[in-house]
Write an enzyme that holds these catalytic residues in place. Structure first.
Site, PDB file in Angstrom:
ATOM      1  N   LYS A 185      31.784  24.032  18.140  1.00 49.68           N
ATOM      2  CA  LYS A 185      32.527  23.283  19.552  1.00 49.68           C
ATOM      3  C   LYS A 185      31.224  22.841  20.393  1.00 49.68           C
ATOM      4  O   LYS A 185      31.606  21.839  21.048  1.00 49.68           O
ATOM      5  CB  LYS A 185      33.161  24.585  20.158  1.00 49.68           C
ATOM      6  CG  LYS A 185      33.567  24.172  21.491  1.00 49.68           C
ATOM      7  CD  LYS A 185      34.877  23.200  21.232  1.00 49.68           C
ATOM      8  CE  LYS A 185      35.550  22.728  22.752  1.00 49.68           C
ATOM      9  NZ  LYS A 185      36.414  23.722  23.420  1.00 49.68           N
ATOM     10  N   LYS A 253      28.105  23.892  31.114  1.00 48.07           N
ATOM     11  CA  LYS A 253      27.867  25.292  30.244  1.00 48.07           C
ATOM     12  C   LYS A 253      27.951  25.006  28.852  1.00 48.07           C
ATOM     13  O   LYS A 253      27.125  25.577  27.932  1.00 48.07           O
ATOM     14  CB  LYS A 253      28.791  26.406  30.534  1.00 48.07           C
ATOM     15  CG  LYS A 253      30.160  26.237  30.243  1.00 48.07           C
ATOM     16  CD  LYS A 253      31.038  27.478  30.472  1.00 48.07           C
ATOM     17  CE  LYS A 253      32.597  27.454  30.053  1.00 48.07           C
ATOM     18  NZ  LYS A 253      32.676  27.236  28.621  1.00 48.07           N
TER      19      LYS A 253
END
Length: 314
Positions: A185, A253
């Site tokens: 991811k 993030k």
């Protein structure tokens, strides 16, 4: 690796019924008749999941009740701190574990954080709780259509158990041991971030140069610049529609997780470093709560670049 079909009907729990989680849960329910799945859900406010309950899900008053009614639980929460809050306490998920449970962490999180969580839960539960990391890509459209790319890390046995659930929401692929899904991811987010920033800059250059941005993007979509990102975000870039579907601030993030893995692997990442700094600046400038297509607005807001010096006369 392909998913092994399970002959026994699975009891499924779902926590985190937001923009992505709600349509994912509905797709699990659509698959329930053929697969024998059952679905139990909980939320802070029951009325927020009325649609899912009306479609056939069972309501639970707490994560503890979800755990006691589940063999597999999908958690679509923003990050690991939110997951930890659901796990602990007298009404927490762990208090309701009665038998083997596969916990699918769907957030985009730190690979090391997921590895640590998996090890801790396996030890504290005597091996009953096993973790898969299952972040997804495809956005709200993919969640609604059941076409998400599901990036999975964990053991083959746990993947086989959770397979029918994950297949109901998209295309799951086991990529390696626990943490592998999060690494995948992170790589995905690097490419998405680069693409939306490139489109933001391209739209501003084109508009300031007198081009019809809509016509340009329609044209470029048929060439090498075309992508799933452009397909789903083209209208937003053209119409300057930045209502949040995927908030830009989450890229900060995500790109930091990618940076952590790059440092561990000794990989030089010139583009990743520039992307992370750009999204940090974008968020600090107040654009972070808007859709990732807001890169166009952020670029428009930046001070004009200094003019290039004129070429010397011959």
């Amino acid at each position: 690796m392909s998913v092994t079909a399970q002959p026994v009907a699975l009891r499924v729990g779902f926590i985190g019924l937001g923009v992505m989680g709600r349509p994912m849960a509905l797709n699990i329910l659509r698959a329930a008749e053929a697969s024998g799945l059952s679905l139990t859900v909980t939320a802070r406010r029951r009325e927020s999941v009325d649609e899912v309950i009306a479609a056939g899900a069972h309501w639970a008053d707490s994560p503890r009740e979800v755990a006691s009614a589940s063999d597999v639980i999908v958690m679509m929460l923003p990050d690991l701190p939110e997951a930890e809050a659901v796990l602990d306490g007298p009404d927490g998920l762990l208090a309701g574990v009665e038998g083997p449970l596969v916990l699918c962490i769907g957030s985009t999180s730190s690979p090391d954080g997921v590895r640590e969580l998996g090890s801790r839960l396996r030890e504290s539960s005597g091996g009953r709780v096993r973790v898969l990391d299952t972040p997804v890509s495809g956005g709200e459209d993919g969640a609604i259509g059941g076409t998400l790319s599901v990036m999975v890390g964990g053991s083959p046995e746990d993947f086989a158990t959770a397979g029918p659930v994950l297949e109901a929401v998209g295309h799951p692929v086991l990529l390696g041991p626990l943490g592998a899904g999060e690494v995948a991811k992170a790589c995905n987010q690097m490419v998405v971030a680069a693409t939306v920033l490139a489109w933001g800059e391209a739209c501003v250059i084109a508009e300031r140069s007198g081009l019809d941005v809509g016509a340009l993007l329609d044209l470029l979509a048929g060439g090498y610049a075309g992508s799933r990102v452009l397909e789903t975000r083209k209208a937003r870039f053209v119409d300057k529609d930045y209502r949040p579907s995927g908030a830009a601030k989450y890229m900060v993030k995500d790109l930091r997780f990618a940076t952590d893995e790059a440092r561990k692997s000794g990989t030089v990442t010139h583009q990743l470093d520039a992307l992370r700094e750009s999204f940090e600046e974008l968020t600090a400038a107040g654009f972070g709560d808007q859709d990732i297509a807001v890169t166009r607005a952020w670029v428009e807001s930046l001070p004009a670049a200094p003019a290039a010096p004129a070429a010397p006369a011959e």
